[in-house]
Design an enzyme around this catalytic site. Structure first.
Site, PDB file in Angstrom:
ATOM      1  N   LYS A  58       0.838  -1.196   0.000  1.00 30.55           N
ATOM      2  CA  LYS A  58       0.000   0.000   0.000  1.00 30.55           C
ATOM      3  C   LYS A  58       0.876   1.250   0.000  1.00 30.55           C
ATOM      4  CE  LYS A  58      -3.832   2.050   2.697  1.00 30.55           C
ATOM      5  NZ  LYS A  58      -4.642   1.931   3.932  1.00 30.55           N
ATOM      6  N   SER A  89      -9.665   2.099   3.165  1.00 31.89           N
ATOM      7  CA  SER A  89      -8.785   2.831   2.272  1.00 31.89           C
ATOM      8  C   SER A  89      -7.821   1.957   1.473  1.00 31.89           C
ATOM      9  CB  SER A  89      -7.983   3.844   3.082  1.00 31.89           C
ATOM     10  OG  SER A  89      -7.086   3.183   3.961  1.00 31.89           O
ATOM     11  N   SER A 124      -9.597  -0.363   7.328  1.00 31.02           N
ATOM     12  CA  SER A 124      -9.064  -0.184   5.967  1.00 31.02           C
ATOM     13  C   SER A 124      -8.431  -1.409   5.326  1.00 31.02           C
ATOM     14  CB  SER A 124      -8.059   0.965   5.950  1.00 31.02           C
ATOM     15  OG  SER A 124      -8.743   2.195   6.006  1.00 31.02           O
TER      16      SER A 124
END
Lengths: 495, 492, 96
Positions: free
Chosen positions: A79, A154, A178
């Site tokens: 990420k 997210s 997330s």
């Protein structure tokens, strides 16, 4: 079977056995990224040459017998909130569009030391603030199961790259759900470990007392294997725990006889919960019962306040964490040299840089957090939230006196339509109803695939365990996996 | 100095840089004077994702200071973020301690500048650890060019020591700071070098004015940029006068005006109002989630107390009571620091009398240290050697003047014993009879001097001493003088 | 609770954010709704409850006072929007 359908551990086995090289595997995934990512938008940065170079040296090491790690040579997606030395780390923000960190996050270093190969950086909501991966400066991420729908957020890119077979393993971060929520929406497993189990060093902070690095994968064994690498104390993160790391893979194969599962009745009866998800939780319950677990209902009375508590604690911390983005030492700087008001050029530059560099949701949260901490409001908002947080943690403590793991829904609904909630903050925040409790209390939570809706969208259910009891979550999930309650599956279009 | 019309009320906030090797929350060096932006890392640059890790030594030094300052020590302390934007504060917040400082209320006693035999006490509110900011260099002259930022100092450990408003004069403020610096250097917690910014003071000042039998208070002013003790003294005198005149003009009291911040300009000898940030008071302190709290147990505090050693107050007391030094002398020796007191103690225990040791320390030893820019530890003549010399003086084997020659030689050749040095200089004890005959010889050669003395001018004998020294360098002038006078008297 | 544009402007100033007046009103409306939402905590009785700033009970983690290698000057300035090779550069505090 094509490589993208194999679990990460299986790919590692084949590399170790010399059936395939790391370079071949990496090239395979790079090709798939090349082919499919235009329509998904999972990655924001892919450096194929770097990945192939790295795979080449891992192959050499394996051949020379220098490496015996189970995931050696296996590609992994990171990420874009985790710092990677020499590789852009943008957090999906215009603010950090050109930021290249001079250091690497501990979790990424650990993966590299275990000879995994970083494929690229995945898309996310700006600064990890959001549940739909629609607020990134790089554009949105689509759900491989339905391109009109969100991949969740997210860590939307982290989940979508798995569902589209563009990586076998993926690292995300979870501040309020997330990792788990996008995993549920994309039909993969997503583990948020105990707060402090994995070092946060190099994780660009959103809310420091809630942020935790997590892993997404197709199989329970993959998560167990990657947790053995990620977990453990880091001298650079004083909030990381010194407790020994269990051999998670060795603890997977235990039957569920006598395991007490607490069913979160309040969440199942929650007015916002989609009936298809409620049904999936019930199917999970039945399966666990069939596997020998005992089921009881437990209550977490204060968790109905989890979302408002979270939306005070997280933005307050964020307002401080994001003060460093002032256009001075790194990041976006607005050009205010020609502005009409030159009375305070420094202030003007800082304010303009922040106003132009941050997107609306980030600004909203900075504003909310600043407000909650400001004089006159501190006690009623920030301090109050810290007290309710204690009550919520107390709920969990009591629940775990009766149950070994808790079972409930992961999300109120399956993946929603892009654009549906992004402009209605409160509606978006309510998406986190079932996920933020684990962050507030610091507990591990695991999203487990639990079938599809009638329209073919993935559903996830959540398992939660006491602090440092990740192996319980993995153990229960492994039993479900072995009972073929869920199977590793790519989205149909990408099979 | 004191205008009977008002009383000056001062509280001081002192920032002391602790003598650690590395910064408070990262491993960067704290050495002063490195090339700009070369002592930085992701943590002190505030790079995204970097995390602070507490320096154990900074805690140790803070504890040592706290117990020496008689503070109520925290057993649970924590870290808070103080939020404000400034380019030399790269995180946009300073890690500090808000509601649970490591050191609670305490006090410091120090000699009254108007009477060194009595003591004054300033109560301390608290002392807390915090990280320093970096350095901004502004284009003062034109104000046009960009400001330059150096972050080497960012993250250096500071202990902020906050006093109650117990100080009543500029001189007392200076005396308090002098004592604080002495104590901190005794403790070895800071070098207190003001040129390098290791000790910085801000003063909160106002006046209590007697008016028609009631007391009115003027608005509180915080004076910043006090970079030397002299600056503190000057700024406070200036501020007292300024506030009094302002009050006479406007009648403004503490209830009429908010606290103002003024910067002291030492070159111009004036203070000026600093730009007020309207929201500056709203620092939005909150617990730093990146740092865990610190628990300090009673045993650790006890160990710190036990390890303090003799502090300046006790040194002064001991030099006076055990060694019979005058308060002034005890203070001068003590003020030179712990190493000097130890040197003095060694002189005495090696046989020197306290009075002579004190005198030599204050004159010859201190002058040499100053000239050579040495620390006591670098002083080449060991205490036992110097004690031999002082004992020789005491025994009348050598006079003061010649002893200073020996002292000089020992500085050059510290390997010599005092006796060797005396021998090398040809100094030997002179026989009493030998001096008598020398004196008689001189009197015979100088009848004029004899008659002058007989006429009542005893000083005239001084003319003979130089001649005596020439004839025999080891002749003690005092002795020559005494013998000559006696012989003249006898001849009357 | 509704937040006035003035209150929002004050918070924006603290946060070093600027909004056009239209944007400010929109923001005030949204923030007001969010504040209303979080206001439900006021109904919780938290009398005597200790604040929970950290999720876990960990304390007193320290490192030894040892100097470690940091970044070179070039590395530290590399991401800076403006520098002179030695310092970070920023516009002056006061008016030009």
């Amino acid at each position: 079977m094509s490589i993208e359908n194999l679990s990460a551990v299986e790919i590692g086995r084949q590399i170790a056995a010399g059936k395939v090289s790391s370079v071949e595997v990496v090239k395979h995934f790079l090709n798939r990224i090349e082919t499919f990512d235009n329509s998904v938008g999972a990655y924001v940065h892919v450096d194929g040459d770097r990945a192939i170079d790295r795979a080449t040296s891992v192959d050499r090491d394996i051949k020379a017998g220098k490496v015996r790690a189970p995931l050696a040579g296996v590609p992994v997606a990171i990420k874009d909130v985790l710092c990677t030395s020499g590789v852009p780390t943008t957090c999906g923000s215009r603010m950090l569009e050109n930021f290249v960190p001079p250091y690497t996050a501990t979790c990424v270093s650990k993966l590299e030391n275990a000879s995994l190969v970083v494929l690229g950086k995945t898309n996310m909501d700006e600064f990890a603030m959001g549940g739909s991966t629609e607020t990134s400066c790089h554009g949105l991420t689509r759900n491989p199961w339905d391109p009109e729908r969100t991949a969740g957020g997210s860590s939307g890119g982290a989940a979508a790259c798995l569902a589209a077979g563009m990586a076998p393993l993926s690292i995300g971060t979870d501040t309020g759900g997330s990792v788990r929520q996008p995993a549920a929406m994309c039909g993969v497993l997503g583990l948020k470990p105990t707060y402090g189990r994995v070092s946060r060093y190099g994780l660009v902070a959103f809310a420091s007392s809630l942020d935790q690095v997590g892993a997404l994968g197709h199989s329970v064994e993959d998560l167990a294997a990657v947790m053995e690498i990620l977990a453990g104390h880091d001298p650079k993160d004083t909030t990381s725990l010194k407790t020994d790391v269990p051999a998670y893979r060795g603890l997977l194969e235990q039957d569920l006889k006598g395991v007490k599962v607490g069913l979160l009745r309040d969440q199942i009866d929650h007015s916002s919960l989609d009936p298809e998800i409620a049904a999936a939780v019930d199917r999970t319950r039945q399966q666990l019962e069939a596997l020998g677990a005992t089921i009881s209902e437990v209550e977490l009375p204060y968790t109905k306040y989890a979302v408002p508590t979270y939306y005070l604690v997280a933005p307050s911390e964020a307002s401080g964490n994001l003060s460093r983005y002032d256009g001075v030492h790194y990041g976006y700087r607005a050009d205010t040299s020609h502005s009409s008001d030159q009375t305070a050029p420094l202030d003007a530059m800082i304010s303009a840089s922040r106003s132009e560099g941050f997107g609306p949701e980030v600004k909203r949260r900075i504003m909310l957090g600043t407000f909650a901490l400001s004089s006159g409001y501190y006690d009623a908002y920030y301090k109050k939230a810290l007290k309710v947080r204690r009550l919520i943690a107390g709920d969990y403590q009591r629940a775990f006196e009766e149950a070994d793991v808790l079972l409930g829904p992961m999300t109120p609904s399956p993946a929603f339509r892009l654009g549906e909630k992004v402009n209605d903050p409160v509606k978006m925040y309510l998406e986190d109803a079932f996920s933020v409790g684990a962050n507030l209390a610091g507990l591990p939570g695991l999203s487990v695939p639990a079938g599809l809706t009638e329209s073919g969208l993935p559903i996830g259910v959540q398992l939660q365990a006491p602090v440092l009891q990740e192996q319980r979550l993995l153990n229960v999930a492994r039993s479900l996996e072995q009972a073929e309650f869920f199977k590793p599956a790519l989205a149909p279009k990408y099979c | 100095m004191s205008d009977p019309a008002y009383e000056l009320i001062v509280g001081l906030e002192v920032h002391v840089q602790l003598s650690t090797q590395s910064k408070l929350f990262c491993g960067c060096s704290t050495i002063f004077g490195a090339a700009s932006n070369t002592q930085v890392c992701p943590v002190c640059l505030g790079l995204p994702g970097a995390l602070p890790v507490l320096n154990a030594e900074a805690v140790e030094l803070a504890i040592r200071t706290g117990v020496a300052l008689n503070c109520e020590m925290a057993t649970f302390t924590k870290w808070d973020r103080k939020n404000y934007f400034y380019p030399d504060l790269p995180k946009g917040y300073q890690i500090s301690q808000f509601d649970k400082p490591i050191c609670g209320p305490g006090y410091l006693d120090f000699p009254d500048p108007e009477d060194s035999a009595s003591m004054l006490r300033v109560r301390l509110t608290r002392a807390h650890l915090e990280e320093d900011a970096g350095k901004s260099m502004h284009d003062e002259a034109a104000g046009k060019a960009d400001s330059r930022i150096d972050l080497n100092r960012t993250g250096t450990p500071l202990l902020e020591i906050v006093s109650e408003p117990d100080i009543r004069s500029a001189e007392a403020a200076k005396a308090y700071l002098t004592e604080l610096r002495l104590l901190l250097t005794y403790l070895g917690v800071s070098d207190c070098n003001m040129q390098e910014g290791s000790l910085r003071a801000d003063a909160n000042v106002n006046l209590h004015i007697e008016q028609n039998g009631t007391k009115v208070a003027t608005p509180i002013v915080e004076v910043k940029n006090l970079n030397s003790f002299r600056a503190v003294e000057r700024a406070l005198k200036y501020e007292a006068k300024r506030q009094y005149e302002h009050w006479q003009k406007t009648g403004q009291t503490i209830d009429d005006a908010a606290k103002q911040t003024r910067g002291w300009n030492d070159a111009a000898g004036v203070s000026t109002v600093q730009r007020e940030k309207e929201e500056s008071s709203d620092y939005r302190y909150f617990p730093d989630p990146d740092l865990v709290p610190l628990v300090i147990d009673e045993a650790r505090l006890e160990a710190a107390r036990a390890g303090l050693g003799e502090l300046p107050g006790a040194s002064r007391q001991r030099l006076r009571t055990e060694h019979g030094l005058k308060p002034y002398d005890a203070d001068v020796v003590t003020s030179q620091g712990r190493a000097m007191v130890e040197y003095f103690d060694q002189l005495v225990s090696a046989g020197a009398t306290a009075k002579r040791a004190s005198s030599w320390v204050q004159q010859d030893v201190m002058r040499t240290l100053k000239e050579q820019e040495w620390e006591v530890e670098q002083f080449p003549i060991t205490a036992p050697r110097l004690a031999e010399l002082l004992a020789a003086i005491e025994a009348g084997e050598i006079d003061n003047t010649r002893a200073k020659e020996v002292f000089q030689l020992l500085l050059e050749k510290p390997e010599l014993t005092s006796a060797d040095a005396m021998q090398e200089l040809g100094i030997e004890a002179v026989d009493q009879g030998e001096i008598e005959s020398l004196c008689q010889e001189l009197l015979d050669e100088n009848p004029k001097v004899v008659s002058q003395v007989l006429d009542g001018n005893a000083k005239a004998v001084g003319a003979l001493i130089g001649v005596a020294k020439k004839k025999n360098p080891n002749a003690d002038p005092r002795q020559v003088r005494e013998i000559c006078l006696r012989l003249i008297e006898a001849s009357r | 609770m509704s937040l006035t544009a003035d209150e929002v402007a004050k918070v924006a100033k603290l946060a070093r954010l600027t909004f056009e007046s239209e944007e400010l009103e929109k923001f005030a409306g949204q923030l007001g709704k969010i504040v209303d939402f979080v206001d439900q905590l006021s109904e919780v009785d938290t009398e005597g409850v200790e604040e929970m700033a950290h999720p876990l009970d960990v304390d007193s983690v320290v490192r030894p006072d040892v100097v470690t290698e940091g970044l070179s000057r070039d590395e530290s300035l590399a991401n800076s929007p403006s520098h002179d090779g030695e310092h970070f550069l920023v516009p002056p505090v006061m008016a030009r």
